[in-house]
Design an enzyme around this catalytic site. Structure first.
Site, PDB file in Angstrom:
ATOM      1  N   LYS A   1       0.619  -0.724   0.200  1.00 41.74           N
ATOM      2  CA  LYS A   1       0.252  -0.263  -0.497  1.00 41.74           C
ATOM      3  C   LYS A   1       0.950   1.079  -0.131  1.00 41.74           C
ATOM      4  O   LYS A   1       0.593   2.010  -0.152  1.00 41.74           O
ATOM      5  CB  LYS A   1      -0.672   0.291   1.179  1.00 41.74           C
ATOM      6  CG  LYS A   1      -2.108  -0.608   0.987  1.00 41.74           C
ATOM      7  CD  LYS A   1      -3.526   0.338   1.791  1.00 41.74           C
ATOM      8  CE  LYS A   1      -4.466   0.499   1.043  1.00 41.74           C
ATOM      9  NZ  LYS A   1      -5.655   0.631   1.546  1.00 41.74           N
TER      10      LYS A   1
ATOM     11  N   LYS B   1      -5.929  -4.367 -11.656  1.00 43.40           N
ATOM     12  CA  LYS B   1      -7.144  -4.559 -11.069  1.00 43.40           C
ATOM     13  C   LYS B   1      -7.297  -3.868 -10.864  1.00 43.40           C
ATOM     14  O   LYS B   1      -6.800  -2.311 -11.254  1.00 43.40           O
ATOM     15  CB  LYS B   1      -5.796  -5.139 -10.243  1.00 43.40           C
ATOM     16  CG  LYS B   1      -6.847  -5.700  -8.764  1.00 43.40           C
ATOM     17  CD  LYS B   1      -6.075  -5.664  -7.448  1.00 43.40           C
ATOM     18  CE  LYS B   1      -6.556  -6.343  -6.510  1.00 43.40           C
ATOM     19  NZ  LYS B   1      -5.777  -5.778  -5.244  1.00 43.40           N
TER      20      LYS B   1
ATOM     21  N   LYS C   1      -9.452   2.042  -6.817  1.00 42.28           N
ATOM     22  CA  LYS C   1      -9.295   3.467  -7.479  1.00 42.28           C
ATOM     23  C   LYS C   1      -8.279   4.325  -6.894  1.00 42.28           C
ATOM     24  O   LYS C   1      -8.178   5.365  -7.335  1.00 42.28           O
ATOM     25  CB  LYS C   1     -10.517   4.151  -6.206  1.00 42.28           C
ATOM     26  CG  LYS C   1     -10.248   3.876  -4.964  1.00 42.28           C
ATOM     27  CD  LYS C   1     -10.926   3.746  -3.460  1.00 42.28           C
ATOM     28  CE  LYS C   1     -10.435   3.904  -2.186  1.00 42.28           C
ATOM     29  NZ  LYS C   1     -10.517   2.359  -1.871  1.00 42.28           N
TER      30      LYS C   1
END
Ligand code: SF4
Length: 350
Positions: free
Chosen positions: A117, A200, A203
């Site tokens: 992340k 993939k 957002k």
């Protein structure tokens, strides 16, 4: 689920549709399900702009409202499951604090999504204590309901594993075997949902088709979506297995004949990509139109949304309080009969 953005097709297929199946006894699996709007979790990446989350209060706004409306529109039924807002059940924060005391740093640093992340989200600084401790809060969210199962995809297994380790450590340290229950993974195979650029759907990549997109926006996104690059001209044959649009066909086209028609037409150049994508749009609309209709109905009645959430918060609080009483008792932090607050102490001293 975090209210950190609008929901997209990946969220629908990867989570919501499965959650609906789990709540429905008449489809073979009956679970006492707890689903929540993880507004505190959304703060880990949106701490500088908390207004967009729209949680933390008695009314539900912003992304939190969008999430709640999508939960309901996708088919979650407050009569069959508990739907609530994380920040309205304060016990999550208390358990998070207590668990953070016993969680070794090394466990957190090796959670794969921590690095992933940080690499994915470049426009915000995620070097924070809250972000590193995300799996501890997530563990508290699960353990506070003594959940036996957590529906996860393979990529989330590591998070669940750390929850199990924390539960074991707690039970071991405080000498009581079953205060916290080690949850099992309810592994579900989710199809990979590609975004319009072939990566993939996410957002963060700005490649998603959102559940709240207008039909015209959806059509535009699909018609310009990436296809097999071999099909430069209408007469060039392609390979559907190399085409992200065909992956969406696989997920959203229920008719086998139509799927075979698309694959065969692609391989033989018998159909063009526009024709193929128009069929996909038609099938997507069949799935999404009932969701859109229900979304509109719920958006029109904010008081019904508040009522649903209030009742869910109440049910979740009852379960969470029960666990916290056992946790405090196990740690010797209280007498087990409830919270020992400053005011109680003052009363005693009077
Ligand atoms: S015909 Fe369909 S499957 Fe083949 S490349 Fe075009 S959009 Fe993809």
């Amino acid at each position: 689920m975090q209210p950190s953005g609008r929901l997209h097709l990946g969220n629908l297929v990867g989570a919501l549709q499965n959650w609906v199946r789990l709540q429905d006894a008449d489809r073979g699996a009956a679970y006492d399900c707890f689903y929540f709007i993880a507004d505190w979790h959304a703060l880990t990446s949106n701490y500088a702009n908390p207004g967009v989350i729209g949680g933390f209060g008695t009314s539900v706004e912003g992304f939190s409202r969008d999430l709640l409306v999508n939960f309901l529109a996708a088919g979650l039924d407050p009569q069959k499951c508990t739907i609530f807002m994380q920040s309205q059940v304060l016990e999550h924060a208390e358990l998070h604090l207590l668990l953070s005391m016993i969680t070794p740093l090394g466990w957190l640093e090796r959670v794969p999504t921590f690095k992933e992340k940080q690499d994915e989200i470049k426009d915000r600084d995620l070097n924070t204590y809250g972000f590193l401790g995300y799996p501890v809060l997530q563990s508290a969210d699960i353990l506070i309901y003594r959940a036996e199962h957590v529906p996860v995809g393979e990529d989330q297994r590591a998070h669940l594993e750390i929850t199990r380790e924390i539960a074991r450590r707690f039970n071991h340290l405080y000498g009581q075997k079953n205060v916290l229950v080690e949850p099992e993974a309810l592994l579900t195979e989710f199809p990979k949902v590609p975004g319009v650029d072939g990566r993939k759907m996410s957002k963060s990549y700005d490649n998603a088709v959102y559940l709240s997109d207008a039909p015209e926006t959806l059509q535009k996104k699909i018609l310009t979506m990436m296809t097999d690059p071999a099909r430069k001209r209408r007469t060039d044959a392609g390979d559907p297995n190399l085409c992200p649009a065909y992956q969406l066909h696989r997920i959203f086209t229920s008719s086998r004949q139509e799927l075979a028609w698309a694959a065969e037409g692609c391989r033989t150049a018998g159909i063009g990509c526009i024709e193929c994508k128009k069929a996909l749009i038609k099938n997507l609309l069949t799935v999404l139109e009932p969701i859109w209709t229900r979304r509109q109905e719920f958006l029109k009645s904010p008081s019904a949304l508040s009522d649903i959430l209030r009742e869910g918060n109440r049910k979740a609080s009852v379960a969470a309080r029960e666990t916290m009483e056992a946790v405090r008792a196990a740690m010797g932090a209280a007498d087990g009969s409830g919270r020992v607050g400053v005011l109680d102490e003052l009363d005693r001293l009077k």
